[in-house]
Design a protein around this motif. Sequence first.
Motif, short mmCIF file in Angstrom:
data_model
loop_
_atom_site.label_atom_id
_atom_site.label_comp_id
_atom_site.label_asym_id
_atom_site.label_seq_id
_atom_site.Cartn_x
_atom_site.Cartn_y
_atom_site.Cartn_z
N HIS A 47 -32.06 -17.29 -10.06
CA HIS A 47 -33.53 -16.61 -9.60
C HIS A 47 -34.79 -17.47 -9.85
O HIS A 47 -34.42 -16.19 -11.35
CB HIS A 47 -32.99 -15.13 -9.03
CG HIS A 47 -31.75 -14.75 -8.65
ND1 HIS A 47 -31.21 -14.91 -7.48
CD2 HIS A 47 -30.60 -14.49 -9.31
CE1 HIS A 47 -30.26 -14.26 -7.47
NE2 HIS A 47 -29.94 -14.28 -8.68
N TYR A 48 -36.34 -17.03 -9.38
CA TYR A 48 -37.24 -17.55 -10.01
C TYR A 48 -38.43 -17.28 -8.85
O TYR A 48 -37.44 -16.16 -7.85
CB TYR A 48 -37.12 -19.02 -10.34
CG TYR A 48 -35.71 -19.83 -10.79
CD1 TYR A 48 -36.31 -20.01 -12.46
CD2 TYR A 48 -34.77 -19.83 -10.02
CE1 TYR A 48 -34.35 -20.24 -12.73
CE2 TYR A 48 -33.84 -21.42 -10.86
CZ TYR A 48 -34.13 -21.24 -11.95
OH TYR A 48 -33.07 -21.34 -12.47
N HIS A 76 -25.76 -12.61 -3.12
CA HIS A 76 -26.93 -11.93 -4.14
C HIS A 76 -28.13 -12.21 -4.79
O HIS A 76 -28.71 -11.41 -4.83
CB HIS A 76 -25.79 -13.25 -5.59
CG HIS A 76 -24.83 -12.15 -5.95
ND1 HIS A 76 -24.29 -11.39 -6.58
CD2 HIS A 76 -23.50 -12.98 -5.64
CE1 HIS A 76 -22.89 -10.98 -7.18
NE2 HIS A 76 -22.86 -11.91 -6.19
N MET A 77 -28.75 -13.65 -3.37
CA MET A 77 -30.03 -13.70 -3.70
C MET A 77 -30.71 -12.41 -2.91
O MET A 77 -32.29 -12.18 -3.24
CB MET A 77 -30.34 -14.84 -2.82
CG MET A 77 -29.88 -15.77 -3.76
SD MET A 77 -29.62 -17.50 -2.70
CE MET A 77 -29.52 -18.90 -3.79
N PRO A 85 -29.89 -2.13 -7.76
CA PRO A 85 -30.32 -1.58 -8.97
C PRO A 85 -29.38 -2.74 -9.95
O PRO A 85 -29.33 -2.48 -11.01
CB PRO A 85 -29.86 -0.34 -9.66
CG PRO A 85 -30.61 -0.17 -8.35
CD PRO A 85 -30.42 -0.98 -6.93
N SER A 86 -27.79 -2.72 -9.33
CA SER A 86 -26.57 -3.95 -10.08
C SER A 86 -27.23 -5.04 -10.39
O SER A 86 -26.63 -5.66 -11.07
CB SER A 86 -25.82 -4.10 -8.15
OG SER A 86 -26.45 -4.83 -7.56
N HIS A 87 -28.43 -5.73 -10.00
CA HIS A 87 -29.10 -7.10 -10.23
C HIS A 87 -30.12 -6.92 -10.46
O HIS A 87 -30.65 -8.47 -11.39
CB HIS A 87 -29.07 -7.85 -8.23
CG HIS A 87 -27.98 -8.19 -7.77
ND1 HIS A 87 -27.25 -7.37 -7.23
CD2 HIS A 87 -27.55 -9.81 -7.29
CE1 HIS A 87 -25.31 -8.34 -7.19
NE2 HIS A 87 -26.05 -9.62 -7.28
N ILE A 88 -31.12 -6.05 -11.32
CA ILE A 88 -32.02 -5.87 -11.59
C ILE A 88 -31.47 -5.21 -13.00
O ILE A 88 -32.57 -5.12 -13.95
CB ILE A 88 -33.47 -5.63 -11.10
CG1 ILE A 88 -33.29 -3.95 -10.85
CG2 ILE A 88 -33.66 -6.49 -9.91
CD1 ILE A 88 -34.18 -3.53 -10.56
N GLN A 89 -30.64 -4.48 -13.57
CA GLN A 89 -30.41 -4.63 -14.11
C GLN A 89 -29.99 -4.97 -16.02
O GLN A 89 -28.90 -6.15 -15.33
CB GLN A 89 -28.97 -2.89 -14.15
CG GLN A 89 -28.79 -2.08 -15.75
CD GLN A 89 -29.44 -1.52 -15.86
OE1 GLN A 89 -30.20 -0.55 -15.82
NE2 GLN A 89 -29.79 -1.19 -17.25
N SER A 90 -30.55 -4.80 -16.38
CA SER A 90 -30.38 -5.72 -18.28
C SER A 90 -28.72 -5.45 -18.80
O SER A 90 -29.05 -3.72 -19.02
CB SER A 90 -31.46 -5.78 -18.89
OG SER A 90 -30.21 -5.45 -20.61
N TYR A 123 -21.33 -5.26 -5.47
CA TYR A 123 -22.60 -5.02 -3.49
C TYR A 123 -22.96 -6.63 -2.76
O TYR A 123 -23.05 -6.05 -1.53
CB TYR A 123 -23.86 -4.36 -4.74
CG TYR A 123 -24.07 -2.66 -5.32
CD1 TYR A 123 -24.06 -1.66 -4.03
CD2 TYR A 123 -23.53 -2.60 -6.80
CE1 TYR A 123 -23.30 -0.99 -4.86
CE2 TYR A 123 -23.27 -1.64 -6.97
CZ TYR A 123 -23.43 -0.72 -5.72
OH TYR A 123 -23.57 0.52 -6.05
N ALA A 124 -22.68 -7.40 -3.78
CA ALA A 124 -22.48 -8.37 -3.60
C ALA A 124 -21.98 -8.87 -2.38
O ALA A 124 -22.22 -9.27 -0.46
CB ALA A 124 -22.64 -9.89 -3.94
N ASP A 125 -20.70 -8.65 -2.34
CA ASP A 125 -19.99 -8.71 -1.02
C ASP A 125 -20.00 -7.88 -0.08
O ASP A 125 -18.97 -7.70 1.22
CB ASP A 125 -18.43 -8.95 -1.68
CG ASP A 125 -18.27 -10.17 -2.23
OD1 ASP A 125 -18.88 -10.81 -2.40
OD2 ASP A 125 -17.42 -10.29 -3.36
#
Length: 251
Positions: A47-48, A76-77, A85-90, A123-125
């Motif tokens: 992701h960019y 996922h994108m 949150p699942s995709h931005i949480q460190s 979450y993606a699925d």
Amino acid sequence: MDLRIRGSGPTSPFLSARDLFETEYELSLPVSVQLRDDPDERTWAGHYDDHHVLNISKQAASSAMARELALHEFSHMARHEQEHPSHIQSTEEVLYLALAGKRVERRKLSHCYQIANHMKDIYADDITLAVGPGEKLLSFLESSLAMAIADRPELPARPGLERLSTSADPEITAVNAAFALALAERHDLVEDTHRLYDLSHAAAMDAPGVDFKGFKRRFRELACDPDASTYRQILVDATRAYVGGEGLAAE
């Protein structure tokens, strides 16, 4: 979706996945598909600021799962663009909160990353299975778990069970089984007699120190739209459940 496919190889799986995805969702940023020569290259999304990249081997792109793999990565994108949150949480932040002051084996630390990735995949699925059929995904989960169970280290023999190698860790295999079954149950993909239950039971029996039922419940019952603090706590709790420990994460 602005889809650009780079490298020689099949294009139809990606176009088909895009068409399925766009029945319910859309992406704001363009997607570049990078077809790679290395057959062992895993499929993953980058992701960019101005685009996404779907990296996939030519071998995977020519497989029966190609469309489903692409659809999964598009999902996922979408989660990334939603700032779910699942995709931005460190993950590193969560591990620091969960494991501060603990000595953790390197293999278990890598397993904690896998647990976080499982939650991302749930979450993606949720998107993937909202727009496409689940039969191939279910078959993939079943075959992957069967291979891992056959590939376990030597344990006390049980009748009818042959050990083939020593490469699969029984503890993370049990967590993987919990994830597979939780995803299948979350989306009503399995009947009570499905082989995935037998495989999951075998995986759980080989890792008595892992709370298989607890992990299955954690994965299956993930709330659809948790806030950032709630999701961080869920992941901290899951990490501590795997390595041991308790308490609240720092805010």
